[in-house]
Design a protein around this motif. Structure first.
Motif, PDB file in Angstrom:
ATOM      1  N   ALA A   1       0.820  -1.372  -0.048  1.00  0.00           N
ATOM      2  CA  ALA A   1       0.078  -0.095  -0.088  1.00  0.00           C
ATOM      3  C   ALA A   1       0.858   1.208   0.038  1.00  0.00           C
ATOM      4  N   LEU A   2       1.926   1.185   0.925  1.00  0.00           N
ATOM      5  CA  LEU A   2       2.894   2.583   0.789  1.00  0.00           C
ATOM      6  C   LEU A   2       3.541   2.468  -0.527  1.00  0.00           C
ATOM      7  N   ILE A   3       4.080   1.529  -1.097  1.00  0.00           N
ATOM      8  CA  ILE A   3       4.784   1.428  -2.318  1.00  0.00           C
ATOM      9  C   ILE A   3       4.051   2.078  -3.368  1.00  0.00           C
ATOM     10  N   ASN A   4       2.786   1.751  -3.558  1.00  0.00           N
ATOM     11  CA  ASN A   4       1.808   2.166  -4.650  1.00  0.00           C
ATOM     12  C   ASN A   4       1.466   3.616  -4.146  1.00  0.00           C
ATOM     13  N   GLN A   5       1.759   4.481  -3.303  1.00  0.00           N
ATOM     14  CA  GLN A   5       1.488   5.664  -2.893  1.00  0.00           C
ATOM     15  C   GLN A   5       2.377   6.675  -3.930  1.00  0.00           C
ATOM     16  N   GLU A   6       1.590   7.798  -4.575  1.00  0.00           N
ATOM     17  CA  GLU A   6       2.419   8.555  -5.451  1.00  0.00           C
ATOM     18  C   GLU A   6       3.225   9.342  -4.565  1.00  0.00           C
ATOM     19  N   GLY A   7       4.585   9.301  -4.967  1.00  0.00           N
ATOM     20  CA  GLY A   7       5.392  10.359  -4.121  1.00  0.00           C
ATOM     21  C   GLY A   7       6.358   9.558  -3.110  1.00  0.00           C
ATOM     22  N   PHE A   8       6.269   8.162  -3.185  1.00  0.00           N
ATOM     23  CA  PHE A   8       7.038   7.371  -2.157  1.00  0.00           C
ATOM     24  C   PHE A   8       8.082   6.761  -2.949  1.00  0.00           C
ATOM     25  N   HIS A   9       9.425   7.296  -2.373  1.00  0.00           N
ATOM     26  CA  HIS A   9      10.577   6.868  -2.880  1.00  0.00           C
ATOM     27  C   HIS A   9      11.671   7.118  -1.745  1.00  0.00           C
ATOM     28  N   TYR A  10      13.024   6.885  -2.267  1.00  0.00           N
ATOM     29  CA  TYR A  10      14.011   7.028  -1.391  1.00  0.00           C
ATOM     30  C   TYR A  10      15.350   7.066  -2.429  1.00  0.00           C
ATOM     31  N   ARG A  11      16.250   7.706  -1.622  1.00  0.00           N
ATOM     32  CA  ARG A  11      17.283   7.941  -2.275  1.00  0.00           C
ATOM     33  C   ARG A  11      18.685   7.648  -1.630  1.00  0.00           C
ATOM     34  N   ILE A  12      19.827   7.477  -1.858  1.00  0.00           N
ATOM     35  CA  ILE A  12      20.920   7.048  -1.188  1.00  0.00           C
ATOM     36  C   ILE A  12      21.988   8.342  -1.398  1.00  0.00           C
ATOM     37  N   LYS A  13      22.174   9.107  -0.369  1.00  0.00           N
ATOM     38  CA  LYS A  13      22.937  10.554  -0.330  1.00  0.00           C
ATOM     39  C   LYS A  13      24.304  10.154  -0.717  1.00  0.00           C
ATOM     40  N   VAL A  14      24.886  10.534  -1.848  1.00  0.00           N
ATOM     41  CA  VAL A  14      25.979  10.216  -2.323  1.00  0.00           C
ATOM     42  C   VAL A  14      27.159  11.044  -1.728  1.00  0.00           C
ATOM     43  N   ASP A  15      26.849  12.438  -1.371  1.00  0.00           N
ATOM     44  CA  ASP A  15      28.025  13.308  -1.032  1.00  0.00           C
ATOM     45  C   ASP A  15      28.532  12.780   0.231  1.00  0.00           C
ATOM     46  N   ASP A  16      29.901  12.435   0.150  1.00  0.00           N
ATOM     47  CA  ASP A  16      30.591  12.011   1.090  1.00  0.00           C
ATOM     48  C   ASP A  16      30.632  12.748   2.440  1.00  0.00           C
ATOM     49  N   ARG A  17      30.707  14.132   2.325  1.00  0.00           N
ATOM     50  CA  ARG A  17      30.634  14.973   3.501  1.00  0.00           C
ATOM     51  C   ARG A  17      29.398  14.840   4.112  1.00  0.00           C
ATOM     52  N   GLU A  18      28.340  14.040   3.653  1.00  0.00           N
ATOM     53  CA  GLU A  18      27.059  14.025   4.721  1.00  0.00           C
ATOM     54  C   GLU A  18      27.186  12.671   5.335  1.00  0.00           C
ATOM     55  N   ARG A  19      28.344  11.914   5.080  1.00  0.00           N
ATOM     56  CA  ARG A  19      28.384  10.900   5.936  1.00  0.00           C
ATOM     57  C   ARG A  19      29.075  11.107   7.610  1.00  0.00           C
ATOM     58  N   TRP A  20      29.579  12.241   7.623  1.00  0.00           N
ATOM     59  CA  TRP A  20      30.034  12.644   9.001  1.00  0.00           C
ATOM     60  C   TRP A  20      31.050  11.716   9.646  1.00  0.00           C
ATOM     61  N   GLY A  21      31.948  11.278   8.876  1.00  0.00           N
ATOM     62  CA  GLY A  21      32.838  10.074   9.506  1.00  0.00           C
ATOM     63  C   GLY A  21      32.424   9.010   9.578  1.00  0.00           C
ATOM     64  N   SER A  22      31.292   8.435   9.159  1.00  0.00           N
ATOM     65  CA  SER A  22      30.766   7.096   8.958  1.00  0.00           C
ATOM     66  C   SER A  22      30.960   6.400   7.935  1.00  0.00           C
ATOM     67  N   ASP A  23      31.123   4.993   8.062  1.00  0.00           N
ATOM     68  CA  ASP A  23      31.536   4.226   6.610  1.00  0.00           C
ATOM     69  C   ASP A  23      30.276   3.920   5.809  1.00  0.00           C
ATOM     70  N   HIS A  24      29.075   4.509   6.302  1.00  0.00           N
ATOM     71  CA  HIS A  24      27.658   4.271   5.630  1.00  0.00           C
ATOM     72  C   HIS A  24      27.142   5.650   5.083  1.00  0.00           C
TER      73      HIS A  24
END
Length: 462
Positions: free
Chosen positions: A250-273
């Motif tokens: 039901a959530l997947i079929n909602q218009e506007g539902f999505h996610y992305r992986i943030k690729v800017d390494d500065r936004e990792r703040w020292g994490s390896d994820h």
């Protein structure tokens, strides 16, 4: 250039918060903080203006201070996560009787502006360091979205896979999960093109798929499909995809539902994820924002409220009868007395972290008068304002000191560094049958029954 998290604090500024912010679409962040207190604190601060929920895996967790103990001369160590004015951490409160309590490996923070959804930590369903469920109560959800929106935060240890095993064990007792995200530490070609397929019936991948099937959720690909979520420190090691998102159909079929992986390494703040930013359409309309009525502690209104209640109850006691009919009538009068006093002395207030408890009507009048006569530039009015504030503070704290030292006989309450570092009350209250009180009516019924329970026989001689 120095690329440490501390050096980048001033490089990336969080997006400006819209005014007012819409609660029809939620922004959720899922992020492994690598057990770093600094990384957790920075993310909380940077995301406070535009993120609604942060699902941390391996958050910062440490001893924050020592508190007095009757057994340990050095005091008990109070442990917990970072706190922030904009966020509520949804974790069990610290219990100083549990000296061997392990650090939480999942922790969900919810922005305070989501209080209108009455979020609850469902520790009545699962109490595990690697998994937690938080429930949002949506007044007017979109079509297909349940009123109780359950979010599952998971950290699955790569060696023991304890989270998956525990969730599979209690599958039958779990509620309907709408969104699941976390660090699963499982590689498979389904979401990682560089990995191999795990086709064994007892492989971690197959067990995870069975869990998803039992929970009626399915894995969701990000917008930037194929982007690694874990970047190892060793440059010779392969980057992989182990941070996953799963959701109900039901959530997947909602218009506007999505996610992305943030690729800017500065936004990792020292994490390896890398963080996962999830956009969730949730509400069909803006929820009604109502100010709660309250009476400030230590205020004159509180004294008047107590005095009126005591006076009316005292008059009722004089005419107490043992008949059931008259007792029922008296209970109705008690309810009316409390309601009348509450309406008379309480007022609607919008909580603010900038508010002062000692602020009273005299301060308000002095502030308005100063504004009408030139503001702070008028030295006479400014001095009058300062004098009014000084008197209000003195009266407030003198009354508080007298109450603690004389009435309650607890002078140690005057010294906050001796008290426990209490966490916000975010766990669901349970009724006598162990069910969660998810509605105001159910909560009122449960608390009323507790008040009516008979005292133990040992109290009869007091």
């Amino acid at each position: 250039m120095n690329n440490t998290p501390e050096a980048n604090i001033n490089i990336i500024s969080r997006p400006r918060q819209s005014a007012p912010r819409s609660l029809q679409q939620l922004t959720i962040l899922s992020f492994n903080a690598r057990k770093s207190w600094e990384t957790t604190s920075i993310v909380l601060d940077k995301c406070a203006g535009y993120v609604d929920i942060i699902m941390f895996q391996e958050p910062g967790w440490k001893g924050v201070r020592r508190q007095p103990s009757t057994r340990n001369k050095e005091g008990n160590m109070a442990c917990g996560p970072p706190l922030h004015n904009s966020w509520r951490p949804f974790t069990e409160a610290f219990d100083n009787r549990d000296e061997d309590r392990a650090a939480r490996r999942v922790l969900t923070y919810i922005n305070r502006w989501l209080d209108v959804f009455k979020p609850q930590l469902r520790s009545d369903i699962i109490k595990h360091r690697d998994a937690s469920i938080v429930t949002l109560h949506i007044p007017q959800p979109r079509r297909g979205i349940p009123h109780e929106f359950n979010i599952l935060n998971v950290y699955n240890d790569g060696e023991t896979h304890a989270a998956v095993h525990e969730l599979r064990r209690i599958t039958e007792t779990l509620p309907r999960i709408s969104l699941c995200a976390g660090d699963f530490n499982i590689q498979d070609r389904t979401w990682d093109d560089g990995a191999v397929n795990q086709i064994g019936p007892s492989s971690p991948y197959m067990r995870l798929q069975e869990l998803f099937t039992d929970l009626e959720i399915q894995y969701v690909h990000p917008v930037n499909r194929g982007t690694p979520t874990r970047i190892p420190d060793d440059e010779n090691s392969r980057a992989s995809v182990i941070d996953l998102v799963a959701a109900s159909a039901a959530l997947i079929n909602q218009e506007g539902f999505h996610y992305r992986i943030k690729v800017d390494d500065r936004e990792r703040w020292g994490s390896d994820h890398r963080p996962l930013q999830i956009e969730v359409p949730i509400s069909g309309s803006e929820p009604e924002m109502r100010c709660k009525r309250k009476i400030e502690a230590w205020s004159e209104e509180e004294d008047d409220y107590v005095a009126q209640i005591c006076g009316e109850l005292g008059r009722m006691i004089e005419n107490v009868s043992e008949s059931a009919e008259e007792l029922e009538t008296i209970m109705g009068r008690v309810s009316t007395a409390f309601e009348r006093a509450w309406e008379a002395y309480s007022e609607e207030r919008k909580p603010s972290r900038h508010g002062k408890k000692w602020w009273n009507e005299d301060c308000k009048k002095a502030y308005q008068e100063m504004g009408e006569n030139g503001g702070p530039r008028n030295k006479e009015m400014c001095n009058k304002m300062r004098k009014t504030l000084r008197v209000a503070r003195r009266q407030y704290f003198d009354k508080q000191i007298h109450n603690m030292a004389s009435d309650r006989k607890r002078p140690w309450d005057l010294m906050p560094w001796t008290r426990e570092r209490k966490m916000p009350a975010v766990e669901a209250i349970l009724d006598s049958e162990g069910n969660s009180c998810n509605t105001e009516d159910k909560l009122f019924e449960t608390t009323t029954l507790l008040d009516l329970l008979p005292l133990p026989s040992s109290f009869g001689s007091l």
